[in-house]
Design a protein around this motif. Structure first.
Motif, PDB file in Angstrom:
ATOM      1  N   LEU A  93       0.728  -1.566  -0.145  1.00 18.93           N
ATOM      2  CA  LEU A  93      -0.359   0.360  -0.093  1.00 18.93           C
ATOM      3  C   LEU A  93       1.130   1.410  -0.034  1.00 18.93           C
ATOM      4  CD1 LEU A  93      -2.612   1.801   0.229  1.00 18.93           C
ATOM      5  CD2 LEU A  93      -2.298   1.137   2.584  1.00 18.93           C
ATOM      6  N   ALA A  94       2.031   1.308   1.042  1.00 18.44           N
ATOM      7  CA  ALA A  94       2.393   2.003   0.972  1.00 18.44           C
ATOM      8  C   ALA A  94       3.211   2.503  -0.284  1.00 18.44           C
ATOM      9  CB  ALA A  94       3.912   2.244   1.508  1.00 18.44           C
ATOM     10  N   SER A  95       3.761   1.502  -1.620  1.00 16.04           N
ATOM     11  CA  SER A  95       4.143   2.250  -2.033  1.00 16.04           C
ATOM     12  C   SER A  95       3.532   2.737  -4.002  1.00 16.04           C
ATOM     13  CB  SER A  95       4.815   0.493  -2.958  1.00 16.04           C
ATOM     14  OG  SER A  95       4.110  -0.537  -2.852  1.00 16.04           O
ATOM     15  N   ALA A  96       2.524   1.999  -3.452  1.00 20.34           N
ATOM     16  CA  ALA A  96       1.729   2.723  -4.081  1.00 20.34           C
ATOM     17  C   ALA A  96       0.487   4.094  -4.130  1.00 20.34           C
ATOM     18  CB  ALA A  96       0.037   2.021  -4.559  1.00 20.34           C
ATOM     19  N   LEU A  97       1.282   4.849  -2.642  1.00 25.45           N
ATOM     20  CA  LEU A  97       0.792   6.268  -2.245  1.00 25.45           C
ATOM     21  C   LEU A  97       1.302   6.979  -3.648  1.00 25.45           C
ATOM     22  CD1 LEU A  97       0.788   6.163   1.352  1.00 25.45           C
ATOM     23  CD2 LEU A  97      -1.298   5.937   0.078  1.00 25.45           C
ATOM     24  N   ALA A  98       0.984   8.656  -3.209  1.00 27.92           N
ATOM     25  CA  ALA A  98       1.777   9.409  -3.736  1.00 27.92           C
ATOM     26  C   ALA A  98       2.649   9.898  -2.924  1.00 27.92           C
ATOM     27  CB  ALA A  98       0.508  10.702  -4.358  1.00 27.92           C
ATOM     28  N   PRO A  99       3.850  10.496  -4.110  1.00 25.63           N
ATOM     29  CA  PRO A  99       4.990  10.851  -3.074  1.00 25.63           C
ATOM     30  C   PRO A  99       4.166  11.697  -1.844  1.00 25.63           C
ATOM     31  CG  PRO A  99       5.380  11.014  -5.627  1.00 25.63           C
ATOM     32  CD  PRO A  99       4.311  10.403  -5.304  1.00 25.63           C
ATOM     33  N   ALA A 100       3.743  13.228  -2.298  1.00 26.50           N
ATOM     34  CA  ALA A 100       2.959  13.572  -1.196  1.00 26.50           C
ATOM     35  C   ALA A 100       2.867  13.188   0.095  1.00 26.50           C
ATOM     36  CB  ALA A 100       2.378  15.110  -1.944  1.00 26.50           C
ATOM     37  N   ASP A 101       1.364  12.012  -0.784  1.00 24.67           N
ATOM     38  CA  ASP A 101       0.887  11.067   0.382  1.00 24.67           C
ATOM     39  C   ASP A 101       2.005  10.266   1.069  1.00 24.67           C
ATOM     40  OD1 ASP A 101      -1.666  12.411  -0.252  1.00 24.67           O
ATOM     41  OD2 ASP A 101      -1.812  10.799  -1.398  1.00 24.67           O
ATOM     42  N   LEU A 102       2.870   9.700   0.833  1.00 23.18           N
ATOM     43  CA  LEU A 102       3.623   9.078   1.530  1.00 23.18           C
ATOM     44  C   LEU A 102       4.279   9.935   2.565  1.00 23.18           C
ATOM     45  CD1 LEU A 102       4.793   6.485   2.094  1.00 23.18           C
ATOM     46  CD2 LEU A 102       6.439   7.033  -0.109  1.00 23.18           C
ATOM     47  N   ALA A 103       4.517  10.976   2.385  1.00 24.76           N
ATOM     48  CA  ALA A 103       5.612  11.519   3.064  1.00 24.76           C
ATOM     49  C   ALA A 103       5.163  12.035   3.961  1.00 24.76           C
ATOM     50  CB  ALA A 103       6.323  12.947   2.277  1.00 24.76           C
ATOM     51  N   THR A 104       3.551  12.525   3.993  1.00 23.26           N
ATOM     52  CA  THR A 104       2.544  12.083   5.459  1.00 23.26           C
ATOM     53  C   THR A 104       2.841  11.294   5.945  1.00 23.26           C
ATOM     54  OG1 THR A 104       1.264  14.549   3.732  1.00 23.26           O
ATOM     55  CG2 THR A 104       0.487  13.435   5.513  1.00 23.26           C
ATOM     56  N   GLN A 148      -6.793   2.672  14.075  1.00 23.39           N
ATOM     57  CA  GLN A 148      -6.929   3.767  13.491  1.00 23.39           C
ATOM     58  C   GLN A 148      -5.884   4.199  12.621  1.00 23.39           C
ATOM     59  OE1 GLN A 148      -5.037   6.701  17.222  1.00 23.39           O
ATOM     60  NE2 GLN A 148      -6.219   8.081  16.289  1.00 23.39           N
ATOM     61  N   PHE A 149      -5.076   3.361  12.675  1.00 23.02           N
ATOM     62  CA  PHE A 149      -4.072   3.951  11.236  1.00 23.02           C
ATOM     63  C   PHE A 149      -5.594   3.091   9.914  1.00 23.02           C
ATOM     64  CE2 PHE A 149      -1.484   1.468   8.083  1.00 23.02           C
ATOM     65  CZ  PHE A 149      -0.496   2.088   8.138  1.00 23.02           C
ATOM     66  N   ILE A 150      -6.294   2.503   9.490  1.00 26.52           N
ATOM     67  CA  ILE A 150      -6.452   1.438   8.576  1.00 26.52           C
ATOM     68  C   ILE A 150      -7.771   2.093   9.024  1.00 26.52           C
ATOM     69  CG2 ILE A 150      -8.124  -0.152   7.767  1.00 26.52           C
ATOM     70  CD1 ILE A 150      -5.570  -0.694   8.191  1.00 26.52           C
ATOM     71  N   ARG A 151      -7.867   3.208   9.895  1.00 24.82           N
ATOM     72  CA  ARG A 151      -9.457   4.142   9.470  1.00 24.82           C
ATOM     73  C   ARG A 151      -9.103   5.113   8.668  1.00 24.82           C
ATOM     74  NH1 ARG A 151     -10.719   2.449  14.250  1.00 24.82           N
ATOM     75  NH2 ARG A 151     -10.503   4.835  15.340  1.00 24.82           N
ATOM     76  N   GLY A 152      -7.627   5.573   9.073  1.00 25.06           N
ATOM     77  CA  GLY A 152      -6.588   7.009   8.193  1.00 25.06           C
ATOM     78  C   GLY A 152      -6.953   6.643   7.226  1.00 25.06           C
ATOM     79  N   LEU A 153      -6.158   5.917   6.858  1.00 24.64           N
ATOM     80  CA  LEU A 153      -6.578   5.726   5.181  1.00 24.64           C
ATOM     81  C   LEU A 153      -7.188   5.399   4.722  1.00 24.64           C
ATOM     82  CD1 LEU A 153      -3.219   3.042   5.690  1.00 24.64           C
ATOM     83  CD2 LEU A 153      -3.120   5.247   4.678  1.00 24.64           C
ATOM     84  N   ARG A 154      -8.202   4.985   4.526  1.00 23.53           N
ATOM     85  CA  ARG A 154      -9.506   5.194   4.557  1.00 23.53           C
ATOM     86  C   ARG A 154     -10.494   6.495   4.269  1.00 23.53           C
ATOM     87  NH1 ARG A 154     -12.403  -0.004   7.824  1.00 23.53           N
ATOM     88  NH2 ARG A 154     -11.410  -1.882   6.910  1.00 23.53           N
ATOM     89  N   GLY A 155     -10.133   7.267   4.890  1.00 21.55           N
ATOM     90  CA  GLY A 155     -10.116   8.430   5.251  1.00 21.55           C
ATOM     91  C   GLY A 155     -11.602   8.546   6.118  1.00 21.55           C
ATOM     92  N   GLU A 156     -11.532   7.907   6.880  1.00 20.40           N
ATOM     93  CA  GLU A 156     -12.700   7.797   8.198  1.00 20.40           C
ATOM     94  C   GLU A 156     -11.852   8.621   9.080  1.00 20.40           C
ATOM     95  OE1 GLU A 156     -13.609   3.427   8.468  1.00 20.40           O
ATOM     96  OE2 GLU A 156     -14.638   3.512   6.551  1.00 20.40           O
ATOM     97  N   ASP A 157     -10.971   8.356   9.553  1.00 21.39           N
ATOM     98  CA  ASP A 157     -10.169   9.358  10.971  1.00 21.39           C
ATOM     99  C   ASP A 157      -9.541  10.009  10.746  1.00 21.39           C
ATOM    100  OD1 ASP A 157      -9.294   9.619  13.379  1.00 21.39           O
ATOM    101  OD2 ASP A 157     -10.068   7.655  13.735  1.00 21.39           O
ATOM    102  N   MET A 162      -3.566  11.558   8.873  1.00 23.31           N
ATOM    103  CA  MET A 162      -2.863  10.537   7.528  1.00 23.31           C
ATOM    104  C   MET A 162      -4.021  11.293   6.523  1.00 23.31           C
ATOM    105  SD  MET A 162      -2.768   7.025   9.884  1.00 23.31           S
ATOM    106  CE  MET A 162      -2.247   6.325   8.214  1.00 23.31           C
ATOM    107  N   ALA A 163      -3.044  10.566   5.644  1.00 21.62           N
ATOM    108  CA  ALA A 163      -3.508  11.129   3.709  1.00 21.62           C
ATOM    109  C   ALA A 163      -4.022   9.962   3.898  1.00 21.62           C
ATOM    110  CB  ALA A 163      -1.975  11.762   3.338  1.00 21.62           C
TER     111      ALA A 163
END
Length: 218
Positions: A93-104, A148-157, A162-163
């Protein structure tokens, strides 16, 4: 004396998740009770009847917890197998994030990895002398962060800042990580629910250790 020491070794193995050790505990318990029933009052061991009955009672308490401990150990083994899979899915998943989102998200990805590694250590410590209730409490705290981490990646938390995962590749990998996490949560619940029975079993083994030491001192 030999039977007391055998019981001590067998109960330790049972706490650590050795299913066959429970069968050996049953045999030892039954042999001990048969021997106690056959004792005559003029035999030397008869004077130590209370001590031997204490050992038999401790074995009974351990065996009463067997179903819960077998289920707990099965869930623990499943979690230990799922943990590296969850790390791999998160790495994809991390490798598929945009560079800016990965940095965040990088600090949280690193914390996620460290948390999963801590979980593995805590799971391995169950039944090996660590306090089961304390370990279950730490596992609960760690599960909360993973959720919390998974919800953050889903945009739910948004509490972590997190981006969320964006784009088809990131979403696909997020779905894979989410499915694994749901399996983790189910097994987690079994482990945490079984902690009370494990504590009872640990107390029984501690009682047996004291009694076995008393036998050696005779």
């Amino acid at each position: 004396m030999a039977i007391a020491q055998a019981a001590r070794a067998q109960t330790r193995a049972a706490l650590a998740g050795d299913s066959a050790a429970f069968d050996r505990v049953v045999t030892t318990r039954d042999e001990l009770k048969s021997g106690l029933a056959a004792l005559r009052g003029d035999q030397p061991l008869a004077a130590d009847g209370a001590m031997w009955n204490g050992i038999a009672g401790a074995l009974d308490r351990l065996l009463a917890a067997r179903p819960a401990l077998v289920e707990l150990n099965g869930a623990r083994d499943q979690l230990l197998k799922l943990a590296p899979q969850l790390l791999a899915a998160t790495g994809n998943l991390a490798s598929a994030l945009a560079p800016a989102d990965l940095a965040t998200n990088q600090p949280y990805l690193e914390r996620f990895e460290l948390t999963v590694e801590a979980i593995q250590q805590h799971l391995r410590s169950l039944g090996s002398g660590s306090a089961a209730a304390d370990t279950a409490s730490r596992l609960g705290d760690e599960e909360q962060f993973l959720a919390q981490f998974i919800r953050g990646l889903r945009g739910e938390d948004q509490s972590l800042g997190m981006a969320p995962a964006r784009g088809q590749a990131a979403q696909t990998n997020l779905e894979a990580a989410s499915r694994l996490f749901e399996q983790v949560r189910k097994a987690w619940g079994v482990v945490v629910a079984g902690a009370a029975q494990l504590t009872t079993a640990e107390q029984a083994v501690a009682t047996l250790d004291v009694a076995a030491d008393g036998v050696l001192d005779r």
